[in-house]
Design a protein around this motif. Structure first.
Motif, mmCIF file in Angstrom:
data_model
loop_
_atom_site.group_PDB
_atom_site.id
_atom_site.type_symbol
_atom_site.label_atom_id
_atom_site.label_comp_id
_atom_site.label_asym_id
_atom_site.label_seq_id
_atom_site.Cartn_x
_atom_site.Cartn_y
_atom_site.Cartn_z
ATOM 1 N N SER A 26 -14.626 12.211 -15.738
ATOM 2 C CA SER A 26 -14.976 10.895 -15.236
ATOM 3 C C SER A 26 -16.091 10.375 -15.422
ATOM 4 O O SER A 26 -16.441 9.149 -14.768
ATOM 5 N N SER A 27 -17.198 10.878 -15.930
ATOM 6 C CA SER A 27 -18.502 10.338 -16.127
ATOM 7 C C SER A 27 -18.510 9.319 -17.155
ATOM 8 O O SER A 27 -19.647 8.628 -17.354
ATOM 9 N N GLY A 28 -17.608 8.938 -18.072
ATOM 10 C CA GLY A 28 -17.715 7.850 -19.186
ATOM 11 C C GLY A 28 -17.914 8.424 -20.599
ATOM 12 O O GLY A 28 -18.119 7.589 -21.389
ATOM 13 N N LYS A 29 -17.612 9.619 -20.581
ATOM 14 C CA LYS A 29 -18.000 10.373 -22.167
ATOM 15 C C LYS A 29 -17.153 9.620 -23.383
ATOM 16 O O LYS A 29 -17.645 9.324 -24.549
ATOM 17 N N SER A 30 -15.782 9.515 -22.846
ATOM 18 C CA SER A 30 -14.983 8.934 -23.959
ATOM 19 C C SER A 30 -15.121 7.520 -24.240
ATOM 20 O O SER A 30 -14.933 7.141 -25.346
ATOM 21 N N SER A 31 -15.623 6.659 -23.218
ATOM 22 C CA SER A 31 -15.809 5.332 -23.057
ATOM 23 C C SER A 31 -17.150 5.195 -24.113
ATOM 24 O O SER A 31 -17.326 4.336 -24.949
ATOM 25 N N ILE A 32 -18.115 5.921 -23.997
ATOM 26 C CA ILE A 32 -19.274 5.941 -24.589
ATOM 27 C C ILE A 32 -18.908 6.325 -26.165
ATOM 28 O O ILE A 32 -19.538 5.677 -27.177
ATOM 29 N N ALA A 33 -18.214 7.465 -26.317
ATOM 30 C CA ALA A 33 -17.853 7.653 -27.711
ATOM 31 C C ALA A 33 -17.300 6.613 -28.549
ATOM 32 O O ALA A 33 -17.630 6.425 -29.593
ATOM 33 N N ARG A 34 -16.137 6.126 -27.776
ATOM 34 C CA ARG A 34 -15.675 4.768 -28.607
ATOM 35 C C ARG A 34 -16.525 3.907 -28.864
ATOM 36 O O ARG A 34 -16.324 3.154 -30.139
ATOM 37 N N GLU A 35 -17.453 3.275 -27.951
ATOM 38 C CA GLU A 35 -18.468 2.355 -28.417
ATOM 39 C C GLU A 35 -19.259 2.846 -29.461
ATOM 40 O O GLU A 35 -19.826 2.210 -30.485
ATOM 41 N N LEU A 36 -19.725 4.225 -29.575
ATOM 42 C CA LEU A 36 -20.681 4.738 -30.415
ATOM 43 C C LEU A 36 -19.830 4.549 -31.847
ATOM 44 O O LEU A 36 -20.724 4.203 -32.790
ATOM 45 N N HIS A 46 -14.266 11.128 -33.522
ATOM 46 C CA HIS A 46 -14.290 11.368 -32.009
ATOM 47 C C HIS A 46 -13.554 12.645 -31.549
ATOM 48 O O HIS A 46 -12.121 12.531 -31.749
ATOM 49 N N LEU A 47 -13.923 13.879 -31.157
ATOM 50 C CA LEU A 47 -13.193 14.910 -31.019
ATOM 51 C C LEU A 47 -13.492 15.282 -29.389
ATOM 52 O O LEU A 47 -14.288 15.900 -29.074
ATOM 53 N N PRO A 48 -12.375 14.742 -28.658
ATOM 54 C CA PRO A 48 -12.635 14.895 -26.956
ATOM 55 C C PRO A 48 -11.766 16.148 -26.836
ATOM 56 O O PRO A 48 -10.643 16.461 -27.394
ATOM 57 N N VAL A 49 -12.130 17.087 -25.879
ATOM 58 C CA VAL A 49 -11.652 18.273 -25.448
ATOM 59 C C VAL A 49 -10.196 17.925 -24.651
ATOM 60 O O VAL A 49 -9.394 18.533 -25.035
#
Length: 195
Positions: A26-36, A46-49
């Motif tokens: 819940s720290s925002g990693k996936s949201s950052i990845a999508r923007e990046l 984007h490879l999310p665990v």
């Protein structure tokens, strides 16, 4: 955006860049990845665990079997990331380094000069608010991960999603990539761990 230093895109044997986002649940990693991915000029995956965990079937398992299955999932995820990068693909990974072996496994597998280790921080009260809003994580999971996830203490770049939007964090990372310094955080951590 310019070509990343140390890559040879005309050859198939050049490793892709691994942008490694480490933070609690819940720290925002996936949201950052999508923007990046919207900001970078080159193709990135984007490879999310979480996607790897979601692919797994859910048979009835004992607690010991659950632990073993989770460890094998994480190990397989690491090798999938390494394989994508070894084939020349750039990847954005979101990860939770809440157990020391996970970091050591990644340090052994990933090309240390081609990893940008990003610390994704968030205040505990905000993590707890996000967990409640999501409703799909055990209460207190993220808070329990905070001291372990960042215990290694070394990053190339850091951001705080409690004070910055995912887009702001993505811009910070994208700005960092073209002129990233050497040694990288992964190179320094490899030396510390004797890898």
């Amino acid at each position: 955006m310019r070509e990343h230093p140390g890559t040879e895109r005309d050859g198939h044997d050049a490793n892709g860049l691994i942008v490694f986002l480490n933070g609690t649940s819940s720290s925002g990693k996936s949201s950052i990845a999508r923007e990046l991915l919207t900001l970078l000029d080159e193709p990135y995956f984007h490879l999310p665990v979480d996607a790897f965990h979601a692919m797994r079937s859910r048979p009835q398992l004992t607690p010991a079997e659950v632990d073993d299955t989770l460890k094998r999932t994480w190990r397989g995820f690491h090798r999938a990331v390494a394989g994508m990068a070894a084939a020349g693909n750039n990847v954005v990974v979101d990860h939770v380094l809440s157990e020391p072996w996970r970091l050591e496994d990644c340090l052994a597998l990933f090309p240390a000069d081609q990893v940008v280790l990003v610390g994704v921080h968030c205040p505990v009260d905000e993590l707890e608010r996000r967990e409640r809003a999501r409703g799909d994580r055990p209460a207190g999971l993220a808070a329990s991960q905070v001291p372990r996830v960042h215990a290694h203490g070394t990053y190339d770049v850091e951001c705080d999603t409690g004070t910055a939007t995912p887009l702001d964090c993505a811009r910070r990372i994208a700005h960092f990539l073209p002129e990233r310094p050497v040694p990288t955080a992964f190179q320094r951590l490899r030396r510390q761990h004797g890898i």
